[in-house]
Scaffold this motif. Structure first.
Motif, short mmCIF file in Angstrom:
data_model
loop_
_atom_site.label_atom_id
_atom_site.label_comp_id
_atom_site.label_asym_id
_atom_site.label_seq_id
_atom_site.Cartn_x
_atom_site.Cartn_y
_atom_site.Cartn_z
N GLY A 18 0.86 -1.37 -0.16
CA GLY A 18 0.08 0.40 -0.03
C GLY A 18 0.67 1.56 -0.11
O GLY A 18 1.47 1.96 -1.34
N ALA A 19 0.92 1.55 0.98
CA ALA A 19 2.01 2.95 1.66
C ALA A 19 2.90 2.76 1.12
O ALA A 19 3.88 3.86 0.30
N GLY A 20 3.98 1.89 0.84
CA GLY A 20 4.87 1.87 0.62
C GLY A 20 5.85 2.37 -0.74
O GLY A 20 6.28 2.46 -1.62
N ARG A 21 4.01 0.39 -1.62
CA ARG A 21 4.51 1.08 -3.00
C ARG A 21 4.34 2.45 -3.64
O ARG A 21 4.60 3.09 -4.63
N GLN A 22 3.13 3.67 -3.14
CA GLN A 22 3.41 4.95 -3.57
C GLN A 22 4.88 5.37 -3.24
O GLN A 22 4.89 6.63 -3.55
N GLU A 23 5.39 5.44 -2.11
CA GLU A 23 5.74 6.07 -1.71
C GLU A 23 7.22 5.88 -2.22
O GLU A 23 8.24 6.66 -2.85
N SER A 24 7.72 4.88 -2.28
CA SER A 24 8.40 4.54 -3.17
C SER A 24 8.61 4.85 -5.08
O SER A 24 9.50 5.24 -5.74
N LYS A 25 7.62 5.23 -5.14
CA LYS A 25 7.67 5.36 -7.29
C LYS A 25 7.18 7.58 -6.94
O LYS A 25 7.97 8.13 -7.76
N LEU A 26 7.61 7.74 -5.69
CA LEU A 26 8.33 10.13 -5.79
C LEU A 26 9.76 9.43 -4.94
O LEU A 26 9.98 10.29 -5.23
N LEU A 27 10.28 8.33 -5.44
CA LEU A 27 12.07 8.22 -4.64
C LEU A 27 12.69 8.19 -6.33
O LEU A 27 11.92 8.13 -7.45
N SER A 28 14.42 9.18 -6.02
CA SER A 28 14.50 9.17 -6.99
C SER A 28 14.93 7.70 -7.86
O SER A 28 15.15 6.62 -6.25
N ARG A 29 15.82 7.71 -8.44
CA ARG A 29 16.52 6.53 -8.93
C ARG A 29 16.89 5.60 -8.00
O ARG A 29 16.77 4.82 -8.24
N ASN A 30 18.59 6.03 -7.85
CA ASN A 30 19.42 5.82 -6.47
C ASN A 30 18.50 4.95 -5.03
O ASN A 30 18.30 4.31 -4.70
N ALA A 31 17.47 6.16 -4.90
CA ALA A 31 16.33 6.47 -3.64
C ALA A 31 15.91 4.67 -3.78
O ALA A 31 15.52 3.92 -3.06
N ALA A 32 15.17 4.34 -4.56
CA ALA A 32 14.05 3.44 -5.31
C ALA A 32 15.21 2.35 -5.12
O ALA A 32 14.26 1.10 -5.21
N LEU A 33 16.10 2.58 -5.80
CA LEU A 33 16.72 1.23 -6.13
C LEU A 33 17.15 0.66 -4.19
O LEU A 33 16.94 -0.95 -4.09
N SER A 34 17.22 1.20 -4.14
CA SER A 34 17.65 1.12 -2.56
C SER A 34 16.83 0.39 -1.36
O SER A 34 16.58 -0.41 -0.88
N TYR A 35 15.44 0.92 -2.08
CA TYR A 35 14.68 0.60 -1.50
C TYR A 35 13.52 -0.87 -1.74
O TYR A 35 13.51 -1.78 -0.42
N ALA A 36 14.68 -1.03 -2.62
CA ALA A 36 13.70 -2.30 -3.31
C ALA A 36 14.79 -3.53 -2.67
O ALA A 36 13.79 -4.16 -2.10
N SER A 37 16.04 -2.70 -2.92
CA SER A 37 16.75 -3.70 -1.87
C SER A 37 16.35 -3.86 -0.39
O SER A 37 16.74 -5.38 0.04
N GLU A 38 16.23 -2.53 0.33
CA GLU A 38 15.48 -2.39 1.65
C GLU A 38 14.77 -3.91 1.60
O GLU A 38 14.58 -4.55 3.43
N SER A 39 14.16 -2.78 0.92
CA SER A 39 11.81 -4.06 1.06
C SER A 39 12.30 -5.71 0.80
O SER A 39 12.44 -6.46 1.92
N MET A 40 13.61 -5.85 0.19
CA MET A 40 13.45 -7.45 0.02
C MET A 40 14.20 -7.94 1.34
O MET A 40 14.03 -9.05 1.24
#
Length: 170
Positions: free
Chosen positions: A43-65
């Motif tokens: 939910g909220a995490g998916r929406q928040e991740s769409k607003l991140l920079s490319r590097n932050a989005a990669l970090s978000y994906a790694s950390e969520s995994m």
């Protein structure tokens, strides 16, 4: 893969823990955190991740995994303990290596982006999951890996033994 043979005392320790209030609280906390994390990431995490920079989005994906993997390991470990409690598994069977926590590096964060670039909701879940993982890892080691504390030798018996040796074993 090597499997440990359970020492007789381990079965009692495992059984006692599985029936304890500590297990009940830890199980409840773990399952609630798994559910809360799934809800956030879908939910909220998916929406928040769409607003991140490319590097932050990669970090978000790694950390969520990393978060998901850590919580699945904890949940699996807790479910084994529940199976022992409910009599679906013998305590000695729970000693097998396949039921131990694995990949200790999963328990530690490896943020690729600065923390301030990641959503606060994810950071809170990462922190809570790391603390839960460390507590469960501590329990796992105490129950399955470490030997019980040897009783301290009696100072009186030690002195008697020294006297016997000094006096030629009277």
């Amino acid at each position: 893969m090597t499997e440990r043979l359970a020492a007789p005392w381990r079965g009692h320790v495992i059984q006692d823990f599985a029936r304890s209030e500590l297990f009940e609280r830890t199980f409840q906390e773990g399952m609630e955190l798994v559910e809360e994390t799934a809800t956030y990431l879908d939910g909220a995490g998916r929406q928040e991740s769409k607003l991140l920079s490319r590097n932050a989005a990669l970090s978000y994906a790694s950390e969520s995994m990393r978060l998901t993997t850590r919580l699945m390991q904890v949940a699996s470990w807790l479910l084994v303990q529940r199976a022992v409690r409910e009599g679906d598994m013998e305590p000695e069977a729970a000693c097998e290596d396949r039921y131990r926590l694995a990949a200790e590096e999963v328990g530690r964060g490896g943020h690729d982006a600065p923390e301030e670039d990641l959503p606060a909701g994810l950071l809170v879940l990462l922190d809570r999951s790391e603390r839960l993982y460390e507590r469960v890892r501590h329990l796992d080691r105490r129950m399955y890996v470490e030997a019980p504390d040897e009783p301290a030798p009696s100072p009186v018996l030690s002195q008697l033994d020294r006297l016997k040796t000094a006096l030629g074993g009277f």
